[in-house]
Design a protein around this motif. Structure first.
Motif, PDB file in Angstrom:
ATOM      1  N   LEU A 193       0.838  -1.199   0.000  1.00 54.62           N
ATOM      2  CA  LEU A 193       0.000   0.000   0.000  1.00 54.62           C
ATOM      3  C   LEU A 193       0.876   1.254   0.000  1.00 54.62           C
ATOM      4  CD1 LEU A 193      -2.762   1.422   0.282  1.00 54.62           C
ATOM      5  CD2 LEU A 193      -2.512   1.217   2.740  1.00 54.62           C
ATOM      6  N   GLY A 194       1.908   1.229   0.865  1.00 50.58           N
ATOM      7  CA  GLY A 194       2.813   2.383   0.940  1.00 50.58           C
ATOM      8  C   GLY A 194       3.464   2.660  -0.403  1.00 50.58           C
ATOM      9  N   GLU A 195       3.860   1.605  -1.087  1.00 47.18           N
ATOM     10  CA  GLU A 195       4.507   1.755  -2.402  1.00 47.18           C
ATOM     11  C   GLU A 195       3.524   2.330  -3.420  1.00 47.18           C
ATOM     12  OE1 GLU A 195       6.950   2.163  -5.272  1.00 47.18           O
ATOM     13  OE2 GLU A 195       7.597   1.778  -3.207  1.00 47.18           O
ATOM     14  N   ARG A 196       2.288   1.817  -3.352  1.00 46.81           N
ATOM     15  CA  ARG A 196       1.255   2.295  -4.281  1.00 46.81           C
ATOM     16  C   ARG A 196       0.964   3.786  -4.038  1.00 46.81           C
ATOM     17  NH1 ARG A 196      -4.106  -1.156  -4.232  1.00 46.81           N
ATOM     18  NH2 ARG A 196      -2.769  -2.774  -5.023  1.00 46.81           N
ATOM     19  N   VAL A 197       0.913   4.153  -2.767  1.00 41.78           N
ATOM     20  CA  VAL A 197       0.657   5.563  -2.421  1.00 41.78           C
ATOM     21  C   VAL A 197       1.810   6.435  -2.937  1.00 41.78           C
ATOM     22  CG1 VAL A 197       0.400   7.200  -0.508  1.00 41.78           C
ATOM     23  CG2 VAL A 197      -0.766   5.007  -0.424  1.00 41.78           C
ATOM     24  N   ARG A 198       3.049   5.957  -2.763  1.00 39.38           N
ATOM     25  CA  ARG A 198       4.204   6.735  -3.235  1.00 39.38           C
ATOM     26  C   ARG A 198       4.152   6.927  -4.756  1.00 39.38           C
ATOM     27  NH1 ARG A 198       6.766   3.432   0.234  1.00 39.38           N
ATOM     28  NH2 ARG A 198       7.022   4.370   2.259  1.00 39.38           N
ATOM     29  N   ARG A 199       3.751   5.849  -5.458  1.00 35.00           N
ATOM     30  CA  ARG A 199       3.644   5.956  -6.921  1.00 35.00           C
ATOM     31  C   ARG A 199       2.576   6.984  -7.295  1.00 35.00           C
ATOM     32  NH1 ARG A 199       2.133   0.323  -8.048  1.00 35.00           N
ATOM     33  NH2 ARG A 199       1.117   1.187  -9.859  1.00 35.00           N
ATOM     34  N   ALA A 200       1.467   6.935  -6.587  1.00 33.23           N
ATOM     35  CA  ALA A 200       0.388   7.896  -6.863  1.00 33.23           C
ATOM     36  C   ALA A 200       0.856   9.319  -6.554  1.00 33.23           C
ATOM     37  CB  ALA A 200      -0.849   7.550  -6.042  1.00 33.23           C
TER      38      ALA A 200
ATOM     39  N   MET B 147      -3.060   5.806  -8.757  1.00 29.39           N
ATOM     40  CA  MET B 147      -4.148   6.595  -8.152  1.00 29.39           C
ATOM     41  C   MET B 147      -5.480   5.870  -8.368  1.00 29.39           C
ATOM     42  SD  MET B 147      -4.387   9.468  -6.495  1.00 29.39           S
ATOM     43  CE  MET B 147      -3.348  10.837  -6.932  1.00 29.39           C
ATOM     44  N   ARG B 148      -5.650   5.359  -9.575  1.00 31.22           N
ATOM     45  CA  ARG B 148      -6.878   4.652  -9.924  1.00 31.22           C
ATOM     46  C   ARG B 148      -7.014   3.389  -9.069  1.00 31.22           C
ATOM     47  NH1 ARG B 148      -9.246   1.264 -13.172  1.00 31.22           N
ATOM     48  NH2 ARG B 148     -11.124   1.925 -14.256  1.00 31.22           N
ATOM     49  N   GLU B 149      -5.892   2.677  -8.902  1.00 35.27           N
ATOM     50  CA  GLU B 149      -5.896   1.460  -8.072  1.00 35.27           C
ATOM     51  C   GLU B 149      -6.315   1.794  -6.642  1.00 35.27           C
ATOM     52  OE1 GLU B 149      -2.038  -0.448  -8.215  1.00 35.27           O
ATOM     53  OE2 GLU B 149      -2.124  -0.529 -10.395  1.00 35.27           O
TER      54      GLU B 149
END
Lengths: 181, 90
Positions: free
Chosen positions: A9-16, A24-26
């Motif tokens: 989740l942290g990685e996904r947030v950083r990418r967003a 962001m969509r994910e």
């Protein structure tokens, strides 16, 4: 939530945060149902759930770059949703003062039996009898937020959260039981 | 499990069912649409501020240079008068 999912989740947030639209969509897709359920628990109106959820996620998209701790994304998002719902209910209350008879401004809970079974109606009725802030508190607990997270969300102490939670649960139980009998 | 726990689950499911397909795309579009007018307003504000500052500088410059010119002219007139007096005395 385990450590690996927090990392993901942290990685996904950083990418967003870096402007990755797919990430962001994910994030939106992963949380849209939980946020919608949370909003419904606080407002008690199904017709405003999607609009409010959209407001919450638009705020999220616009403010995500300012989130300093991506690991705390989930608790930050629920705080955003909670504040949006409380503001919405407050604005509706104010509008009712100035135009008390306009039907579109009424925030009456949906008629019982109109949407689901007795069990759900009883809970909706009980929730409608307690303060919005207490409804939000109970909904946050149902979403798995810890007492410490809720205390940080509300800017209060863990002891105060426990006391408020105890009172809110008592009130809910009373209204829930009185509606069932 | 408390009696209301099952009802809570159903309540959240009921709320979740209100989300229609394509929700994430709508959110992203709305966020972009909200951002654009803000950006335009931001630039308009910057341009207005810059124009105001430029106007103020020009106004100040015109006034100061006008005063200086008047004072120089007065000085030259005085010198010219003194020179004329001297010529007549000689």
């Amino acid at each position: 939530m385990d450590e690996s999912s927090t990392t993901t989740l942290g990685e996904r947030v950083r990418r967003a945060q870096r402007g990755d639209d797919a990430a962001m969509r994910e994030l939106i897709v992963s949380y849209q149902r939980r946020i919608a359920g949370f909003i419904y628990a606080i407002t008690g109106r199904s017709d405003s759930v999607e609009d409010l959820a959209q407001m919450v996620f638009v705020k999220m998209v616009r403010a995500l770059s300012r989130l300093k701790a991506p690991e705390q994304f989930e608790s930050w998002l629920f705080r955003l949703a909670r504040n949006t719902c409380i503001d919405h209910l407050r604005r509706q209350k104010l509008r009712r003062i100035f135009t008390p008879f306009a039907p579109e401004h009424e925030n009456l809970p949906e008629p019982e039996g109109s949407v689901d079974g007795e069990e759900l109606d009883a809970l909706r009725h009980a929730l409608s009898q307690i303060r919005p802030k207490d409804r939000a508190l109970l909904a946050l607990v149902q979403e798995g937020r810890s007492h410490a997270e809720i205390a940080s969300t509300l800017g209060t102490s863990v002891a105060a959260v426990k006391a408020r939670l105890h009172r809110a649960r008592e009130q809910l139980r009373q209204h829930y039981q009185s509606n069932e009998t | 499990m408390k009696p209301e726990d099952h009802a809570w689950t159903r309540l959240r499911e009921r709320g979740a069912s209100e989300i229609s397909p394509g929700f994430a795309d709508r959110v992203l579009r709305a966020a972009r649409a909200e951002a654009s007018p803000l950006l335009v307003a931001h630039f308009a504000m910057c341009a207005a501020t810059a124009a105001l500052c430029l106007g103020a500088v020009l106004l100040y410059h015109t006034r100061v240079s006008g005063d200086e010119e008047a004072s120089s002219l007065a000085g030259w007139s005085e010198i010219a008068a003194q020179a004329s007096d001297l010529e007549q005395g000689i």
